[in-house]
Design a protein around this motif. Structure first.
Motif, short mmCIF file in Angstrom:
data_model
loop_
_atom_site.label_atom_id
_atom_site.label_comp_id
_atom_site.label_asym_id
_atom_site.label_seq_id
_atom_site.Cartn_x
_atom_site.Cartn_y
_atom_site.Cartn_z
N ARG A 278 0.83 -1.21 0.00
CA ARG A 278 0.00 0.00 0.00
C ARG A 278 0.87 1.26 0.00
N ARG A 279 1.96 1.22 0.76
CA ARG A 279 2.87 2.38 0.75
C ARG A 279 3.40 2.63 -0.65
N ARG A 280 3.81 1.54 -1.31
CA ARG A 280 4.35 1.69 -2.67
C ARG A 280 3.25 2.14 -3.63
N TYR A 281 2.06 1.57 -3.46
CA TYR A 281 0.93 1.95 -4.32
C TYR A 281 0.64 3.44 -4.17
N ASN A 282 0.64 3.95 -2.93
CA ASN A 282 0.38 5.37 -2.68
C ASN A 282 1.47 6.25 -3.29
N GLU A 283 2.71 5.76 -3.24
CA GLU A 283 3.82 6.51 -3.86
C GLU A 283 3.61 6.65 -5.37
N LEU A 284 3.19 5.55 -6.00
CA LEU A 284 2.94 5.59 -7.44
C LEU A 284 1.75 6.50 -7.77
N SER A 285 0.71 6.42 -6.96
CA SER A 285 -0.48 7.25 -7.19
C SER A 285 -0.16 8.73 -7.06
N SER A 286 0.74 9.06 -6.15
CA SER A 286 1.07 10.48 -5.92
C SER A 286 1.76 11.11 -7.13
N GLN A 287 2.28 10.27 -8.04
CA GLN A 287 2.94 10.78 -9.24
C GLN A 287 1.94 11.31 -10.27
N ILE A 288 0.67 10.99 -10.08
CA ILE A 288 -0.36 11.41 -11.04
C ILE A 288 -1.07 12.65 -10.49
N ASP A 289 -0.78 13.80 -11.07
CA ASP A 289 -1.37 15.05 -10.57
C ASP A 289 -2.88 15.10 -10.75
N THR A 290 -3.35 14.41 -11.79
CA THR A 290 -4.79 14.46 -12.09
C THR A 290 -5.49 13.16 -11.70
N SER A 291 -4.97 12.47 -10.70
CA SER A 291 -5.59 11.20 -10.30
C SER A 291 -7.03 11.44 -9.85
N THR A 292 -7.87 10.46 -10.10
CA THR A 292 -9.30 10.60 -9.80
C THR A 292 -9.55 10.87 -8.32
N LEU A 293 -8.91 10.10 -7.45
CA LEU A 293 -9.11 10.27 -6.02
C LEU A 293 -8.65 11.64 -5.55
N LYS A 294 -7.53 12.12 -6.09
CA LYS A 294 -7.04 13.46 -5.74
C LYS A 294 -8.08 14.52 -6.09
N GLN A 295 -8.68 14.38 -7.27
CA GLN A 295 -9.67 15.37 -7.72
C GLN A 295 -10.92 15.34 -6.85
N ILE A 296 -11.35 14.14 -6.45
CA ILE A 296 -12.52 14.03 -5.57
C ILE A 296 -12.22 14.66 -4.21
N LYS A 297 -11.05 14.35 -3.66
CA LYS A 297 -10.65 14.93 -2.38
C LYS A 297 -10.59 16.45 -2.48
N LYS A 298 -10.01 16.94 -3.55
CA LYS A 298 -9.88 18.39 -3.75
C LYS A 298 -11.25 19.05 -3.80
N ALA A 299 -12.20 18.41 -4.48
CA ALA A 299 -13.56 18.97 -4.59
C ALA A 299 -14.25 19.00 -3.23
N ILE A 300 -14.05 17.94 -2.42
CA ILE A 300 -14.68 17.88 -1.10
C ILE A 300 -14.08 18.92 -0.16
N HIS A 301 -12.76 19.07 -0.20
CA HIS A 301 -12.09 20.08 0.64
C HIS A 301 -12.54 21.49 0.23
N ALA A 302 -12.69 21.71 -1.06
CA ALA A 302 -13.14 23.03 -1.54
C ALA A 302 -14.57 23.32 -1.09
N LYS A 303 -15.41 22.29 -1.11
CA LYS A 303 -16.80 22.46 -0.67
C LYS A 303 -16.86 22.77 0.82
N GLU A 304 -16.01 22.10 1.59
CA GLU A 304 -15.97 22.39 3.03
C GLU A 304 -15.58 23.85 3.27
N LYS A 305 -14.57 24.32 2.56
CA LYS A 305 -14.12 25.71 2.72
C LYS A 305 -15.22 26.68 2.35
N GLU A 306 -15.98 26.33 1.32
CA GLU A 306 -17.08 27.20 0.86
C GLU A 306 -18.22 27.26 1.89
N LEU A 307 -18.60 26.09 2.43
CA LEU A 307 -19.76 26.04 3.31
C LEU A 307 -19.46 26.51 4.73
#
Length: 327
Positions: A278-307
């Motif tokens: 899992r550590r290695r998998y997360n390292e590989l995933s972090s190399q993708i700036d536009t990864s799906t999970l990153k985008q979902i997390k970013k949208a949720i964090h932005a919504k929290e800041k807005e609300l």
């Protein structure tokens, strides 16, 4: 942010006779039923069923007086604070000022002291517009920590998302459009990520014990951070990893992680190897700036800041409202 809550208001009702008369005058109740323990219960539905009072009476042996309202043993309030505000729907944004209006309206209408209304369960989460189709995202959502996600169904038994059930809480991620498809057609797709706390220990650690605490913006902020922290425990397969130029060992790892059954077996049989992978998998995933999970997390964090941006006018109104009640 907040949606469904379950609250014990037995000691919070200011005038039990007035409360009982109010809900009976509205004639939205269900005929009392007797359960296997000899306990009589009655459900009262209000506001398009977004608010339900569950009234439990003393048994025949326990009854003290003839007046039915004086034989009330316990009163629970189950309410979607979001639906109560939005007249039956919870797909829109729900800001702190809207939360204040819901709590204040309920307390003033039914004569409830928010300091004595003890929270038993609560749901908190965010609605966001996803960067990809929600259903496509859900395909890659495998586990929360080591708990597998399972199908989440709406009241018509159609699958609308996924949920992972732990001892103290349930993580839910689902397609709001699919959930409402038989009652409302949404113009845009909405992904809902929420945590249903059925044990209040972690919520209490945020300083939230009663209905009044939901009007304290600092406590709400702490609970929001608790909800957001669960995003870091999601185990998600990122399809874009298959397009990276990988070494042979990494390709093997990615091929293994494509199959959730293999991951589950690895968790069970070799937890140490699973953590390394899992550590290695997360390292590989972090190399993708536009990864799906990153985008979902970013949208949720932005919504929290807005609300949850500071609304001093509402904070002042909430403090004045609460000053009318005794703790």
């Amino acid at each position: 942010m907040f949606d469904w809550t379950k609250t014990d208001i037995t000691m919070a009702v200011i005038d039990l006779q007035s409360f009982y008369s109010c809900i009976n005058d509205r004639k939205r109740f269900v005929t009392p039923k007797v359960n296997s323990n000899g306990e009589t219960t009655k459900e009262v539905f209000e506001m398009n069923n977004s608010l339900v009072f569950v009234i439990r009476y003393y048994t025949d042996k326990e009854k003290r007086v003839k007046e039915l309202y004086n034989n009330i043993k316990r009163v629970e309030m189950q309410v979607s604070l979001h639906k109560y505000f939005a007249e039956g729907f919870n797909y829109s944004d729900f800001q702190f000022k809207d939360l204040f209006k819901s709590v204040a309206s309920i307390c003033l209408t039914y004569g409830i002291n928010p300091f004595k209304a003890v929270l038993l369960n609560i749901e908190a989460g965010y609605n966001v517009t996803p960067t990809i189709r929600t259903d496509a995202f859900l395909i890659g959502l495998y586990f929360f920590k080591t708990v597998p996600f399972e199908a989440m169904k709406n009241k018509f038994r159609f699958k609308v998302g996924l949920e992972a059930t732990l001892c103290d809480y349930v993580i839910k991620c689902y397609n709001k459009r699919s959930q409402l498809q038989n009652t409302l057609r949404l113009e845009k797709e909405i992904l809902r990520y929420e945590v249903h706390f059925n044990v209040m220990r972690k919520v209490n650690d945020c300083g939230i014990y009663c209905l009044a605490d939901l009007l304290d913006n600092t406590k709400v902020y702490k609970l929001s951070k608790l909800v957001l922290s669960t995003l870091e425990e999601l185990v998600y397969f990122e399809p874009q990893l298959q397009k990276l130029p990988l070494s042979t060992p990494d390709k093997k790892l990615i091929n293994e992680w494509k199959n959730p059954k293999e991951i589950a077996t690895l968790m069970k049989n070799n937890s140490q190897r699973y953590r390394r992978q899992r550590r290695r998998y997360n390292e590989l995933s972090s190399q993708i700036d536009t990864s799906t999970l990153k985008q979902i997390k970013k949208a949720i964090h932005a919504k929290e800041k807005e609300l949850l941006q500071l609304d001093y006018k509402t904070i002042k109104q909430a403090k004045f409202f609460l000053s009318n009640y005794k703790k």
